[in-house]
Design a protein around this motif. Sequence first.
Motif, PDB file in Angstrom:
ATOM      1  N   LYS A  65       0.817  -1.214   0.000  1.00 30.54           N
ATOM      2  CA  LYS A  65       0.000   0.000   0.000  1.00 30.54           C
ATOM      3  C   LYS A  65       0.855   1.271   0.000  1.00 30.54           C
ATOM      4  CE  LYS A  65      -0.710  -0.237   5.038  1.00 30.54           C
ATOM      5  NZ  LYS A  65       0.142   0.903   5.392  1.00 30.54           N
ATOM      6  N   ASP A  66       2.151   1.146   0.367  1.00 33.07           N
ATOM      7  CA  ASP A  66       3.050   2.304   0.408  1.00 33.07           C
ATOM      8  C   ASP A  66       4.007   2.320  -0.783  1.00 33.07           C
ATOM      9  OD1 ASP A  66       1.897   2.978   2.844  1.00 33.07           O
ATOM     10  OD2 ASP A  66       3.418   1.924   4.017  1.00 33.07           O
ATOM     11  N   ARG A  67       3.751   1.509  -1.793  1.00 30.82           N
ATOM     12  CA  ARG A  67       4.708   1.325  -2.883  1.00 30.82           C
ATOM     13  C   ARG A  67       4.976   2.594  -3.702  1.00 30.82           C
ATOM     14  NH1 ARG A  67      -0.270   0.189  -4.271  1.00 30.82           N
ATOM     15  NH2 ARG A  67      -1.031   0.532  -6.397  1.00 30.82           N
ATOM     16  N   LEU A  68       4.038   3.554  -3.662  1.00 35.32           N
ATOM     17  CA  LEU A  68       4.211   4.790  -4.432  1.00 35.32           C
ATOM     18  C   LEU A  68       4.612   5.978  -3.563  1.00 35.32           C
ATOM     19  CD1 LEU A  68       1.053   4.516  -6.739  1.00 35.32           C
ATOM     20  CD2 LEU A  68       3.396   3.842  -7.276  1.00 35.32           C
ATOM     21  N   THR A  69       4.586   5.802  -2.238  1.00 39.65           N
ATOM     22  CA  THR A  69       4.809   6.937  -1.327  1.00 39.65           C
ATOM     23  C   THR A  69       5.895   6.698  -0.287  1.00 39.65           C
ATOM     24  OG1 THR A  69       3.057   6.112   0.136  1.00 39.65           O
ATOM     25  CG2 THR A  69       2.423   7.713  -1.565  1.00 39.65           C
ATOM     26  N   SER A  70       6.364   5.476  -0.126  1.00 38.35           N
ATOM     27  CA  SER A  70       7.319   5.153   0.930  1.00 38.35           C
ATOM     28  C   SER A  70       8.594   5.998   0.833  1.00 38.35           C
ATOM     29  CB  SER A  70       7.701   3.673   0.867  1.00 38.35           C
ATOM     30  OG  SER A  70       8.745   3.386   1.775  1.00 38.35           O
ATOM     31  N   LYS A  71       9.092   6.444   1.994  1.00 36.08           N
ATOM     32  CA  LYS A  71      10.341   7.216   2.030  1.00 36.08           C
ATOM     33  C   LYS A  71      11.537   6.360   1.624  1.00 36.08           C
ATOM     34  CE  LYS A  71       8.757  10.454   5.591  1.00 36.08           C
ATOM     35  NZ  LYS A  71       8.982  10.980   6.969  1.00 36.08           N
ATOM     36  N   ARG A  72      11.382   5.041   1.681  1.00 35.84           N
ATOM     37  CA  ARG A  72      12.480   4.139   1.363  1.00 35.84           C
ATOM     38  C   ARG A  72      12.643   3.919  -0.147  1.00 35.84           C
ATOM     39  NH1 ARG A  72      13.956  -0.822   4.988  1.00 35.84           N
ATOM     40  NH2 ARG A  72      15.938  -0.160   4.038  1.00 35.84           N
ATOM     41  N   TRP A 122       2.627  -4.280 -11.377  1.00 31.72           N
ATOM     42  CA  TRP A 122       1.213  -3.899 -11.294  1.00 31.72           C
ATOM     43  C   TRP A 122       1.017  -2.460 -11.778  1.00 31.72           C
ATOM     44  CZ3 TRP A 122      -3.414  -6.157 -10.279  1.00 31.72           C
ATOM     45  CH2 TRP A 122      -4.482  -5.347  -9.887  1.00 31.72           C
ATOM     46  N   ASP A 123       1.832  -1.556 -11.273  1.00 31.62           N
ATOM     47  CA  ASP A 123       1.716  -0.142 -11.646  1.00 31.62           C
ATOM     48  C   ASP A 123       2.339   0.133 -13.008  1.00 31.62           C
ATOM     49  OD1 ASP A 123       0.491   0.800  -9.132  1.00 31.62           O
ATOM     50  OD2 ASP A 123       2.407   0.215  -8.260  1.00 31.62           O
ATOM     51  N   PHE A 124       3.434  -0.555 -13.318  1.00 23.92           N
ATOM     52  CA  PHE A 124       4.121  -0.378 -14.596  1.00 23.92           C
ATOM     53  C   PHE A 124       3.188  -0.719 -15.753  1.00 23.92           C
ATOM     54  CE2 PHE A 124       7.816  -1.875 -17.446  1.00 23.92           C
ATOM     55  CZ  PHE A 124       8.162  -0.582 -17.800  1.00 23.92           C
ATOM     56  N   ALA A 125       2.480  -1.841 -15.652  1.00 24.69           N
ATOM     57  CA  ALA A 125       1.555  -2.269 -16.700  1.00 24.69           C
ATOM     58  C   ALA A 125       0.454  -1.242 -16.913  1.00 24.69           C
ATOM     59  CB  ALA A 125       0.959  -3.628 -16.342  1.00 24.69           C
ATOM     60  N   GLU A 126      -0.103  -0.746 -15.816  1.00 25.79           N
ATOM     61  CA  GLU A 126      -1.201   0.224 -15.920  1.00 25.79           C
ATOM     62  C   GLU A 126      -0.744   1.496 -16.617  1.00 25.79           C
ATOM     63  OE1 GLU A 126      -4.594   1.993 -12.934  1.00 25.79           O
ATOM     64  OE2 GLU A 126      -2.514   2.113 -12.253  1.00 25.79           O
ATOM     65  N   PHE A 127       0.467   1.973 -16.285  1.00 25.58           N
ATOM     66  CA  PHE A 127       0.919   3.240 -16.862  1.00 25.58           C
ATOM     67  C   PHE A 127       1.257   3.099 -18.343  1.00 25.58           C
ATOM     68  CE2 PHE A 127       3.763   6.792 -17.712  1.00 25.58           C
ATOM     69  CZ  PHE A 127       3.015   7.844 -17.172  1.00 25.58           C
ATOM     70  N   ILE A 128       1.882   1.982 -18.726  1.00 28.08           N
ATOM     71  CA  ILE A 128       2.189   1.771 -20.143  1.00 28.08           C
ATOM     72  C   ILE A 128       0.907   1.803 -20.964  1.00 28.08           C
ATOM     73  CG2 ILE A 128       3.070   0.141 -21.853  1.00 28.08           C
ATOM     74  CD1 ILE A 128       4.996  -0.888 -19.698  1.00 28.08           C
ATOM     75  N   LYS A 129      -0.117   1.150 -20.471  1.00 27.54           N
ATOM     76  CA  LYS A 129      -1.398   1.124 -21.194  1.00 27.54           C
ATOM     77  C   LYS A 129      -1.975   2.541 -21.318  1.00 27.54           C
ATOM     78  CE  LYS A 129      -5.791  -1.316 -21.630  1.00 27.54           C
ATOM     79  NZ  LYS A 129      -6.657  -0.154 -21.827  1.00 27.54           N
ATOM     80  N   LYS A 180      11.026  16.710 -15.119  1.00 26.18           N
ATOM     81  CA  LYS A 180      11.252  15.699 -14.087  1.00 26.18           C
ATOM     82  C   LYS A 180       9.999  14.849 -13.857  1.00 26.18           C
ATOM     83  CE  LYS A 180      14.822  18.237 -11.542  1.00 26.18           C
ATOM     84  NZ  LYS A 180      15.155  18.963 -10.276  1.00 26.18           N
ATOM     85  N   LYS A 181       8.841  15.473 -14.024  1.00 22.71           N
ATOM     86  CA  LYS A 181       7.579  14.741 -13.826  1.00 22.71           C
ATOM     87  C   LYS A 181       7.288  13.759 -14.957  1.00 22.71           C
ATOM     88  CE  LYS A 181       5.338  18.294 -10.991  1.00 22.71           C
ATOM     89  NZ  LYS A 181       4.221  19.272 -10.904  1.00 22.71           N
ATOM     90  N   LYS A 182       8.023  13.896 -16.067  1.00 22.25           N
ATOM     91  CA  LYS A 182       7.819  12.974 -17.186  1.00 22.25           C
ATOM     92  C   LYS A 182       8.550  11.653 -16.986  1.00 22.25           C
ATOM     93  CE  LYS A 182       6.902  16.451 -20.762  1.00 22.25           C
ATOM     94  NZ  LYS A 182       7.315  16.999 -22.071  1.00 22.25           N
ATOM     95  N   ARG A 183       9.396  11.586 -15.960  1.00 27.03           N
ATOM     96  CA  ARG A 183      10.081  10.337 -15.632  1.00 27.03           C
ATOM     97  C   ARG A 183       9.277   9.621 -14.551  1.00 27.03           C
ATOM     98  NH1 ARG A 183      15.281   7.925 -15.808  1.00 27.03           N
ATOM     99  NH2 ARG A 183      15.741   6.639 -13.983  1.00 27.03           N
ATOM    100  N   HIS A 184       8.855   8.417 -14.846  1.00 28.29           N
ATOM    101  CA  HIS A 184       8.005   7.658 -13.931  1.00 28.29           C
ATOM    102  C   HIS A 184       8.723   6.371 -13.523  1.00 28.29           C
ATOM    103  CE1 HIS A 184       4.564  10.275 -15.016  1.00 28.29           C
ATOM    104  NE2 HIS A 184       5.149  10.268 -16.208  1.00 28.29           N
ATOM    105  N   GLU A 185       8.900   6.201 -12.212  1.00 30.03           N
ATOM    106  CA  GLU A 185       9.565   5.015 -11.686  1.00 30.03           C
ATOM    107  C   GLU A 185       8.580   4.202 -10.854  1.00 30.03           C
ATOM    108  OE1 GLU A 185      13.086   6.030  -9.550  1.00 30.03           O
ATOM    109  OE2 GLU A 185      14.108   6.885 -11.303  1.00 30.03           O
ATOM    110  N   PHE A 186       8.600   2.902 -11.055  1.00 30.54           N
ATOM    111  CA  PHE A 186       7.708   1.996 -10.318  1.00 30.54           C
ATOM    112  C   PHE A 186       8.527   0.852  -9.728  1.00 30.54           C
ATOM    113  CE2 PHE A 186       5.399   3.775 -13.971  1.00 30.54           C
ATOM    114  CZ  PHE A 186       4.370   4.451 -13.319  1.00 30.54           C
ATOM    115  N   VAL A 187       8.022   0.271  -8.674  1.00 28.63           N
ATOM    116  CA  VAL A 187       8.698  -0.878  -8.066  1.00 28.63           C
ATOM    117  C   VAL A 187       7.853  -2.147  -8.180  1.00 28.63           C
ATOM    118  CG1 VAL A 187      10.126   0.486  -6.483  1.00 28.63           C
ATOM    119  CG2 VAL A 187       7.818  -0.241  -5.775  1.00 28.63           C
TER     120      VAL A 187
END
Length: 401
Positions: free
Chosen positions: A87-94, A164-171, A154-161
């Motif tokens: 649930k913290d995959r997009l916001t975690s400080k780590r 699940w999120d990578f697939a959604e954004f590519i689409k 800078k906002k045009k660079r999107h990083e995912f871990v």
Amino acid sequence: MDFEMIGKLKMPKETEKFHPYEEITYPSGWAKRKLMFNVVCGDNVHLLTVDGGCFTDGHGDVYLYSKNTVDENGNKIKGEQFTIPFKDRLTSKRLAEVAEFKKFIIDLEKPNRRYQLEKAAEKMRQGTSLTDEELKQMGLENESEVAEALEKSKKKRHEFVTEWDFAEFIKKVIDSGKYANKKFFIRGTGAYQYSDEKERVYSSYVPTRIYLQDDDAVEKSEGTIKILYNAESLDGMSVEEKGKYYVNGYMMEYNRNRKANIPIPVTIAIPVPPEDADEEAKGRLEAIKNKFIVDDDSWKEYGIVVNMLNGSQKMQITEDMLTEEQKSDLKYGLITMEDIIADKGGNVYGERIQEYQYVKSARGFTNGRSDTAYADEDMTIKPLVNEAEEAIEDIFDDDDL
């Protein structure tokens, strides 16, 4: 097997049996999201897959790896595994600690523009004015636009871990239509799964990096493979029929069920030049063939770069393709070869080809192939053994019999 492609992103046509994008939720609460999209690289079309999952209630962890660091004494500290809640995959400080190889990246900025903006901002901080040419290169009219342009870049660079999120954004990128005719550089790996039930290997191409490219970028699809082969691998039986030698070997890929590497069959094609080719072309063929000739019972390993072909390839028009009238008119200057090509629609295509074609040695193998300790029996995928059954079988040793 790693690959690099430059091409356009397209969604395949959906059919009753084929769904390029789907989300499935199971009774357990696990949800699966799978995206399959095409990359059109000139005459070749490759299907790429991003497959991710999560629990619908958001519980569970994402397993990551930290970057290597250096301590106060200059000693290198190796990264280590850590987890963050899904649930913290997009916001975690780590997230700042995550090693690059554990990220999925898509960057929609034009090549080199962000670097230019960063350098421009640095020059301005030092009190140096930007030239009109520098502003033009960045698509700006005056210096006051630099800070905002850099922030947007800078906002045009999107990083995912997670996939699940990578697939959604590519689409979303493909469906937006904004990049329909844009070229992208895609880097990724081959993924291989073995079905014990069907005794069959299933393969897919999995992207990990996607970067916007210039409109004039040369489209390509290249793979880098470490192939294992022996004395029986080089096959010349198809030279007369198909004009190619084939090398039938294996790649070693990790299998999660076995917690070990398994051999994955792979075939490399080596095209034979035409009979009227010059001596250099013929010598090149012999040099390539020699790399795959083995005169003992050992297995060799060789890293190579291949062209990934999947489609009908452009062909050069040769005399045997012409009608008798075309040959006569060409001979007497009544038409030109350009006229014939234009009459055929500008290009001539051959049969559809799906293969890996030899290009050159891969990095680390310019000195040639390597010896290995592999034996013939290592090239067979052994049945998966139940650990409990194995333990029962091993209760007695030879002295008890």
